[in-house]
Motif scaffolding. Structure first.
Motif, PDB file in Angstrom:
ATOM      1  N   ASP A  14      -6.070   6.566 -11.031  1.00  0.00           N
ATOM      2  CA  ASP A  14      -6.807   5.651 -10.140  1.00  0.00           C
ATOM      3  C   ASP A  14      -6.762   4.219 -10.678  1.00  0.00           C
ATOM      4  N   GLN A  15      -6.990   4.059 -11.981  1.00  0.00           N
ATOM      5  CA  GLN A  15      -6.935   2.727 -12.602  1.00  0.00           C
ATOM      6  C   GLN A  15      -5.531   2.139 -12.467  1.00  0.00           C
ATOM      7  N   ASP A  48      -5.003   0.845  -8.890  1.00  0.00           N
ATOM      8  CA  ASP A  48      -5.678  -0.440  -8.644  1.00  0.00           C
ATOM      9  C   ASP A  48      -4.850  -1.597  -9.203  1.00  0.00           C
ATOM     10  N   GLU A  88      -5.245  -6.921 -15.028  1.00  0.00           N
ATOM     11  CA  GLU A  88      -5.287  -5.625 -14.337  1.00  0.00           C
ATOM     12  C   GLU A  88      -4.048  -4.801 -14.650  1.00  0.00           C
ATOM     13  N   THR A  93       2.390   1.662  -3.519  1.00  0.00           N
ATOM     14  CA  THR A  93       1.391   2.023  -4.525  1.00  0.00           C
ATOM     15  C   THR A  93       0.960   3.471  -4.405  1.00  0.00           C
ATOM     16  N   ASN A  97       0.828  -1.208   0.000  1.00  0.00           N
ATOM     17  CA  ASN A  97       0.000   0.000   0.000  1.00  0.00           C
ATOM     18  C   ASN A  97       0.862   1.258   0.000  1.00  0.00           C
TER      19      ASN A  97
END
Length: 584
Positions: A135-136, A139, A309, A95, A92
Motif C-alpha cells: 500500500d505504501q 501511494d 514519498e 500503479t 492509476n
C-alpha cells in the motif's frame, strides 16, 4: 553501509521499472498526455503576456484582440484539463496494475516457499509486507507518476520557452538551479534509511499485535498483559523515533527547495526589471518571464515531496522484493512423475535430517512399511515424531538417505501427487473462512451432498453440523470462528473421510475430542484404515494399541519396535511410557 543502501535502492528501482514496462502502452500515453499538459499550460503565460502588451495605455486598449486571446486561453485550458485527466487515468492504471502484480507474485511465492521460511518468520511480519508495504509503495508510485514526469517536463519546457524570450535571464535561472538539486539529493540520501527502518519496525509491530490477539486467552490466563504492553511500547517507541526522523528529513526538503526557488524568482524579477527599463524586454514579456519563473520553481517543490514519498515507496518495495526473491522450495526434477496406483509401501532408508546444520535430529533412520500396515510413532516431546511426518509429506527434504513410496524415491515424484496420496489430520486444526461445506470439500470439490453427509456421519460431525443455524451452509470465520476445538477437529477428520486417500497420517488427530466421541472416531478410523497404510502419531497410548507396528523414538532414533504386546514383554522404554499413563 551508505553504499549498500544506495545499491539496494537502485536495484529496487530497476525491479519496479521492469514491472512497469509490462504496461508500456499506458506509460507512453501518460508521457504524451503529460507533454500536452505541460506544453498547453506553458503556452498560457505567452498569451497572457501578449494580452498585457495590447493594454498600451489609458483609452488605448485593443479589446478585440484581447477577447480573441481570452478565447484562445479558454481552449488551451480545456485541452490542459482533458490531457491531465487522461494522464491521471493512465497513471492509476499503471500503479494499481503493478501493485496487483506484485501482490500476486508475493502470494504465489508464499505458496512455494519452503516450510522452514514460514516457520522462521512471524505471520504478522509476512502479512505486513504483502499488505501495508505494498500500500505504501502504491501511494509513492502514484505520486511519482502524477507529479514527477509532469514536473520534469515543466522544468524543461519552461527553460525552452524562457530561452526563446531572453537568453541572459534564462542563464540566471540555470545557474541557481543546481543548488536545488543538491539540497534535494542531500536530504533524499538520508531519508531512505529512515523509511527502511520505519517499514521494518512497522512489520515487527504488526507481528506482535498478530501474536497477542491470536493468543489473547493465553496472555490473559498467564497475566502476561503487562509484559505484552511493555513489548509493544518498546517497539512503538522505536517506530515513533524512526518515523519522526523520517518525517523530519522529508519535511525540511520542501522549505529548503522553496528557499532556493525564491532566489530564482528574485533573480528573474531583478534582471527582468532592469531589462524592461532599458527596453530590452516588454512589460508583457516580463510578466510572462515571472510566470515562467514561478512555474519553473513549482515542480521543484513537488518533486522534493515526490522524492520523499518515492524513498518511502522504494524502502517498502525492497521489503516486498526480499520476500518475492526468497529461495523457493527445491524445484522438482524435470522428469518428475505423478504418483499413481499407490500400493501403500513406504521405505525410509538411512535417513538423516536436522533443522539446524550443527544440531543432529534424525540419524540413520530405517523403516520399511508394508501395504495396509498401521504404524504408530510414540516417544517423548522433541524426539522427531512430527519431523517424520514432515519428511513423508516432503515439507522438508532429507539431508541424506531416501524415502520411497511404492518403490519410487519421493524426490522423483511431483509434490502435488505425493501429497494427494496422503490424507492428513493434525493436532492443530485449520479451517478457512467460508461455509462448513466448503471446508469439508477442500480435497474433493466435486463431492455430492450424499457423499459429504456420509463422511460427516462416519466422522460423527453430522449431528452438531445439523444443529448449526444453516447446517452445512453455515458460514464460519477464520480458523473455525466460534466452533469448539473438538468440533473443528471433527470437521478436519470429515475432510479426510471424504477423500478416501490411499495412505493416512494422523498426528494427534483426536487430542481435542472427548473420550466417548474418541471411541466412535477410533472405530471410524479403523474402518477407514482397512487396507490403507497409516501413520499414527500419538501421546495417548490407548489409541494405538491395535497398531501393527509401534515405533518407539528417542532423540531421532528408533529404540524399540514391535506390536503392543511385544513391546510390553520387552520391559523397556515403551512399557515405562505405558505404565506412566495406566499406573494403578
Amino acid at each position: 553501509m551508505k553504499k549498500d543502501s544506495q545499491k539496494t535502492s537502485s536495484q529496487t528501482v530497476k525491479k519496479v521499472i521492469i514491472r512497469i514496462k509490462k504496461y508500456w502502452v499506458f506509460l507512453i500515453l501518460s508521457i504524451i498526455m503529460a507533454t500536452i499538459t505541460v506544453a498547453s499550460s506553458l503556452y498560457v503565460p505567452i498569451l497572457v503576456g501578449n494580452a498585457i502588451d495590447y493594454i498600451i495605455g489609458p483609452s488605448n486598449v485593443n479589446f478585440r484582440l484581447i477577447a480573441q486571446i481570452l478565447a484562445e486561453i479558454g481552449v488551451v485550458i480545456g485541452i490542459t484539463a482533458l490531457s491531465q485527466w487522461i494522464m491521471n487515468i493512465c497513471n492509476n492504471k499503471i500503479t494499481y496494475h503493478v501493485t496487483r502484480d506484485i501482490r500476486d507474485e508475493a502470494i504465489e511465492k508464499i505458496e512455494h516457499l519452503p516450510l522452514k521460511y514460514i516457520d522462521g518468520h512471524s505471520y504478522g511480519e509476512i502479512v505486513s509486507r504483502v499488505i501495508a508495504d505494498v500500500d505504501q509503495f502504491a501511494d509513492g508510485l502514484l505520486m511519482g507518476f502524477t507529479q514527477f514526469f509532469s514536473g520534469v517536463m515543466t522544468i524543461l519546457g519552461t527553460l525552452g520557452f524562457m530561452l526563446s524570450i531572453n537568453v541572459k535571464i534564462t542563464l540566471v535561472v540555470v545557474l541557481i538551479t543546481p543548488v536545488s538539486f543538491f539540497v534535494a539529493s542531500f536530504i533524499a540520501k538520508r531519508t531512505y534509511k529512515m523509511f527502511k527502518l520505519q517499514s521494518e519496525t512497522r512489520g515487527e509491530q504488526t507481528a506482535l499485535i498478530d501474536e497477542m490477539i491470536g493468543g489473547q486467552k493465553v496472555v490473559s490466563a498467564y497475566c502476561h498483559e503487562e509484559e505484552a504492553v511493555r513489548q509493544f511500547d518498546e517497539i512503538n517507541d522505536r517506530l515513533q523515533k524512526y518515523s519522526l526522523n523520517a518525517i523530519f528529513f522529508s519535511s525540511i526538503t520542501n522549505p529548503s527547495t522553496r528557499f532556493v526557488n525564491s532566489l530564482v524568482y528574485a533573480g528573474v524579477a531583478v534582471t527582468g526589471a532592469i531589462s524592461a527599463i532599458y527596453g530590452r524586454l516588454t512589460v508583457g514579456q516580463l510578466s510572462c518571464f515571472l510566470s515562467y519563473a514561478n512555474q519553473y520553481t513549482k515542480p521543484f517543490n513537488e518533486i522534493s515531496g515526490v522524492i520523499t514519498e518515492l524513498q518511502n515507496a522504494i524502502a517498502c518495495a525492497s521489503r516486498v522484493f526480499e520476500l518475492i526473491e526468497e529461495e523457493p522450495e527445491a524445484a522438482e526434477i524435470s522428469n518428475a512423475v505423478n504418483l499413481e496406483n499407490v500400493d501403500g509401501r513406504v521405505d525410509l532408508n538411512d535417513v538423516e535430517f536436522s533443522y539446524v546444520p550443527d544440531k543432529k535430529l534424525i540419524e540413520d533412520f530405517n523403516l520399511h512399511v508394508k501395504k495396509g500396515q498401521k504404524i504408530a510413532i510414540v516417544g517423548p516431546t522433541g524426539c522427531g515424531k512430527t519431523t517424520i511426518i514432515n519428511l513423508l509429506m516432503r515439507f522438508y527434504d532429507v539431508n541424506s538417505g531416501s524415502i520411497d513410496v511404492s518403490g519410487v524415491d519421493i524426490r522423483e515424484l511431483t509434490r502435488r501427487s505425493l501429497r494427494a496420496g496422503y490424507g492428513m489430520v493434525l493436532q492443530d486444526t485449520w479451517l478457512k473462512s467460508g461455509t462448513i461445506r466448503e471446508n469439508i470439500i477442500m480435497g474433493r470439490p466435486d463431492a455430492t451432498d450424499e457423499e459429504i453427509i456420509e463422511a460427516a456421519k462416519a466422522a460423527h460431525s453430522h449431528g452438531f453440523i445439523k444443529r448449526l443455524p444453516n447446517g452445512y451452509d453455515t458460514v464460519i470465520g477464520e480458523d473455525g470462528g466460534s466452533l469448539s476445538q473438538g468440533q473443528k477437529q471433527l470437521l478436519c477428520i470429515t475432510r479426510v473421510m471424504l477423500c478416501h486417500p490411499p495412505m493416512l497420517i494422523l498426528d494427534e488427530a483426536t487430542s481435542s475430542i472427548d473420550t466417548r466421541t474418541e471411541i466412535k472416531i477410533q472405530n471410524a478410523f479403523n474402518k477407514l484404515m482397512e487396507g490403507r497404510t497409516s501413520f499414527i502419531v500419538a501421546h495417548r497410548l490407548s489409541t494405538i494399541q491395535s497398531a501393527d507396528v509401534i515405533l518407539v523414538m528417542k532423540d531421532g532414533h528408533i529404540i524399540e519396535q514391535g506390536n503392543h504386546e511385544e513391546l510390553l514383554a520387552k520391559n523397556g522404554f515403551y512399557k515405562k511410557l505405558y505404565e506412566s499413563q495406566f499406573a494403578q
